[in-house]
Scaffold this motif. Structure first.
Motif, PDB file in Angstrom:
ATOM      1  N   ILE A  15       0.837  -1.203   0.000  1.00 59.53           N
ATOM      2  CA  ILE A  15       0.000   0.000   0.000  1.00 59.53           C
ATOM      3  C   ILE A  15       0.873   1.255   0.000  1.00 59.53           C
ATOM      4  CG2 ILE A  15      -1.614   1.366   1.400  1.00 59.53           C
ATOM      5  CD1 ILE A  15      -2.900  -1.334   2.223  1.00 59.53           C
ATOM      6  N   ILE A  16       1.893   1.265   0.853  1.00 55.27           N
ATOM      7  CA  ILE A  16       2.770   2.442   0.937  1.00 55.27           C
ATOM      8  C   ILE A  16       3.552   2.633  -0.362  1.00 55.27           C
ATOM      9  CG2 ILE A  16       4.807   3.400   2.093  1.00 55.27           C
ATOM     10  CD1 ILE A  16       3.713   2.169   4.700  1.00 55.27           C
ATOM     11  N   LEU A  17       4.067   1.539  -0.916  1.00 51.86           N
ATOM     12  CA  LEU A  17       4.828   1.656  -2.160  1.00 51.86           C
ATOM     13  C   LEU A  17       3.939   2.073  -3.330  1.00 51.86           C
ATOM     14  CD1 LEU A  17       7.196  -1.419  -1.796  1.00 51.86           C
ATOM     15  CD2 LEU A  17       7.837   1.006  -1.695  1.00 51.86           C
ATOM     16  N   SER A  18       2.681   1.648  -3.324  1.00 50.26           N
ATOM     17  CA  SER A  18       1.766   1.985  -4.420  1.00 50.26           C
ATOM     18  C   SER A  18       1.209   3.396  -4.313  1.00 50.26           C
ATOM     19  CB  SER A  18       0.583   1.007  -4.450  1.00 50.26           C
ATOM     20  OG  SER A  18       1.024  -0.295  -4.676  1.00 50.26           O
ATOM     21  N   ALA A  25      -1.012   7.605   5.202  1.00 49.04           N
ATOM     22  CA  ALA A  25      -2.177   8.144   5.916  1.00 49.04           C
ATOM     23  C   ALA A  25      -3.292   7.108   5.990  1.00 49.04           C
ATOM     24  CB  ALA A  25      -2.671   9.423   5.242  1.00 49.04           C
ATOM     25  N   LEU A  26      -3.546   6.416   4.888  1.00 49.16           N
ATOM     26  CA  LEU A  26      -4.599   5.403   4.853  1.00 49.16           C
ATOM     27  C   LEU A  26      -4.314   4.265   5.833  1.00 49.16           C
ATOM     28  CD1 LEU A  26      -7.143   4.137   3.547  1.00 49.16           C
ATOM     29  CD2 LEU A  26      -5.600   3.091   1.864  1.00 49.16           C
ATOM     30  N   VAL A  27      -3.098   3.786   5.847  1.00 47.77           N
ATOM     31  CA  VAL A  27      -2.757   2.675   6.740  1.00 47.77           C
ATOM     32  C   VAL A  27      -2.803   3.122   8.201  1.00 47.77           C
ATOM     33  CG1 VAL A  27      -0.961   1.016   7.375  1.00 47.77           C
ATOM     34  CG2 VAL A  27      -1.440   1.450   4.972  1.00 47.77           C
ATOM     35  N   PHE A  45       8.933   1.101   8.328  1.00 45.31           N
ATOM     36  CA  PHE A  45       9.108   0.871   6.894  1.00 45.31           C
ATOM     37  C   PHE A  45       9.205   2.203   6.158  1.00 45.31           C
ATOM     38  CE2 PHE A  45       7.229   0.094   2.614  1.00 45.31           C
ATOM     39  CZ  PHE A  45       8.288  -0.625   2.096  1.00 45.31           C
ATOM     40  N   ALA A  46       8.344   3.148   6.521  1.00 46.42           N
ATOM     41  CA  ALA A  46       8.401   4.474   5.913  1.00 46.42           C
ATOM     42  C   ALA A  46       9.739   5.148   6.225  1.00 46.42           C
ATOM     43  CB  ALA A  46       7.239   5.332   6.393  1.00 46.42           C
ATOM     44  N   GLY A  47      10.248   4.980   7.466  1.00 45.20           N
ATOM     45  CA  GLY A  47      11.565   5.521   7.827  1.00 45.20           C
ATOM     46  C   GLY A  47      12.671   4.922   6.975  1.00 45.20           C
ATOM     47  N   PHE A  48      12.560   3.628   6.697  1.00 47.70           N
ATOM     48  CA  PHE A  48      13.510   2.960   5.814  1.00 47.70           C
ATOM     49  C   PHE A  48      13.458   3.580   4.417  1.00 47.70           C
ATOM     50  CE2 PHE A  48      13.643  -0.615   2.649  1.00 47.70           C
ATOM     51  CZ  PHE A  48      15.016  -0.675   2.536  1.00 47.70           C
ATOM     52  N   LEU A  49      12.239   3.871   3.939  1.00 47.46           N
ATOM     53  CA  LEU A  49      12.099   4.496   2.625  1.00 47.46           C
ATOM     54  C   LEU A  49      12.653   5.921   2.608  1.00 47.46           C
ATOM     55  CD1 LEU A  49       8.569   3.155   1.607  1.00 47.46           C
ATOM     56  CD2 LEU A  49      10.815   2.356   0.813  1.00 47.46           C
ATOM     57  N   VAL A  50      12.604   6.600   3.759  1.00 46.28           N
ATOM     58  CA  VAL A  50      13.246   7.917   3.877  1.00 46.28           C
ATOM     59  C   VAL A  50      14.749   7.755   3.695  1.00 46.28           C
ATOM     60  CG1 VAL A  50      13.795   9.819   5.463  1.00 46.28           C
ATOM     61  CG2 VAL A  50      11.446   8.952   5.322  1.00 46.28           C
ATOM     62  N   ARG A  52      16.292   5.553   2.050  1.00 49.07           N
ATOM     63  CA  ARG A  52      16.567   5.246   0.642  1.00 49.07           C
ATOM     64  C   ARG A  52      16.302   6.437  -0.274  1.00 49.07           C
ATOM     65  NH1 ARG A  52      13.923  -0.503  -0.748  1.00 49.07           N
ATOM     66  NH2 ARG A  52      13.125   0.840  -2.394  1.00 49.07           N
ATOM     67  N   GLY A  53      15.783   7.535   0.274  1.00 49.59           N
ATOM     68  CA  GLY A  53      15.535   8.723  -0.518  1.00 49.59           C
ATOM     69  C   GLY A  53      14.198   8.746  -1.237  1.00 49.59           C
ATOM     70  N   GLU A  54      13.316   7.818  -0.913  1.00 47.52           N
ATOM     71  CA  GLU A  54      12.021   7.749  -1.594  1.00 47.52           C
ATOM     72  C   GLU A  54      10.971   8.656  -0.951  1.00 47.52           C
ATOM     73  OE1 GLU A  54      10.747   3.763  -2.670  1.00 47.52           O
ATOM     74  OE2 GLU A  54      12.825   3.083  -2.460  1.00 47.52           O
ATOM     75  N   PHE A  55      11.156   8.996   0.322  1.00 47.96           N
ATOM     76  CA  PHE A  55      10.235   9.870   1.054  1.00 47.96           C
ATOM     77  C   PHE A  55      11.058  10.853   1.866  1.00 47.96           C
ATOM     78  CE2 PHE A  55       7.184   6.098   1.270  1.00 47.96           C
ATOM     79  CZ  PHE A  55       6.301   6.600   0.335  1.00 47.96           C
ATOM     80  N   SER A  56      10.388  11.885   2.373  1.00 50.23           N
ATOM     81  CA  SER A  56      11.030  12.773   3.342  1.00 50.23           C
ATOM     82  C   SER A  56      10.446  12.448   4.718  1.00 50.23           C
ATOM     83  CB  SER A  56      10.767  14.246   3.007  1.00 50.23           C
ATOM     84  OG  SER A  56       9.430  14.604   3.325  1.00 50.23           O
ATOM     85  N   MET A  57      11.232  12.641   5.757  1.00 54.00           N
ATOM     86  CA  MET A  57      10.746  12.349   7.109  1.00 54.00           C
ATOM     87  C   MET A  57       9.570  13.258   7.452  1.00 54.00           C
ATOM     88  SD  MET A  57      11.029  10.274   9.658  1.00 54.00           S
ATOM     89  CE  MET A  57      12.651   9.521   9.647  1.00 54.00           C
TER      90      MET A  57
END
Length: 186
Positions: A15-18, A25-27, A45-50, A52-57
């Motif tokens: 869900i987060i990756l999609s 927010a949905l989850v 998981f979102a922190g991990f994606l931060v 990796r540069g895919e999200f901002s904190m």
């Protein structure tokens, strides 16, 4: 239970990756409504994606906070609408599907009666209580601005800790489940 958590983890990741930030927010909204979805999976998981540069904190924390606040409002207004007998009847009938019991309702009501608004703040740092505490807040007609303020502050602290932990642990972010399992036992 391990298979259920693994299923939830895979679902949350997809869900987060999609969906990106709206997915977070949905989850997090769903985590408030359905407590068995642990924020201990979502935010690290979102922190991990931060990392990796895919999200901002900041984006992760804003999305998570929006999801938490909307979910908390739903439970708060259920508490405003329903009185204690309605809630108990619901928990007796359907609680097992939500991993809730009347003892959970009793504990959250007792906590709220004893500690008032502060239990909303600190309750956001305790698994299961995090979702349930909105119900007695609504049943007791806690001031909505104060409810939102205490909910936002407590949730922001919890989400920041988990997000930073996911960022630091990187690809090993799933270890946070083991660590928070020990925290939950304490």
């Amino acid at each position: 239970m391990a298979q259920v958590l693994e299923f939830i983890r895979v679902l949350v990741e997809s869900i987060i990756l999609s969906l990106g930030y709206p997915g977070i927010a949905l989850v997090m909204f769903t985590e408030n409504i359905f407590p068995p979805i642990p924020s201990e999976v979502v935010i690290p998981f979102a922190g991990f994606l931060v990392q990796r540069g895919e999200f901002s904190m900041l984006g992760v924390l804003v999305a998570a906070s929006v999801g938490v606040l909307v979910g908390a409002l739903v439970i708060y207004y259920i508490g405003v609408w329903a009185d204690e007998p309605v809630i108990r009847g619901f928990v007796r009938r359907y609680g097992r599907w939500l991993f809730l019991s009347e003892d959970d309702v009793d504990r959250s009501m007792d906590f709220f009666d004893r500690y008032g608004e502060w239990v909303v703040f600190f309750g956001r740092l305790i698994p299961i209580i995090r979702s349930l505490i909105s119900l007695p807040a609504g049943m007791n007609r806690m001031s909505l601005p104060r409810f939102l303020a205490f909910t936002a502050l407590g949730s922001l602290i919890w989400n920041t800790v988990l997000g930073v932990a996911g960022y630091i642990l990187g690809a090993n972010w799933q270890r946070i489940l083991e660590i928070t399992d020990q925290y939950e036992k304490v």
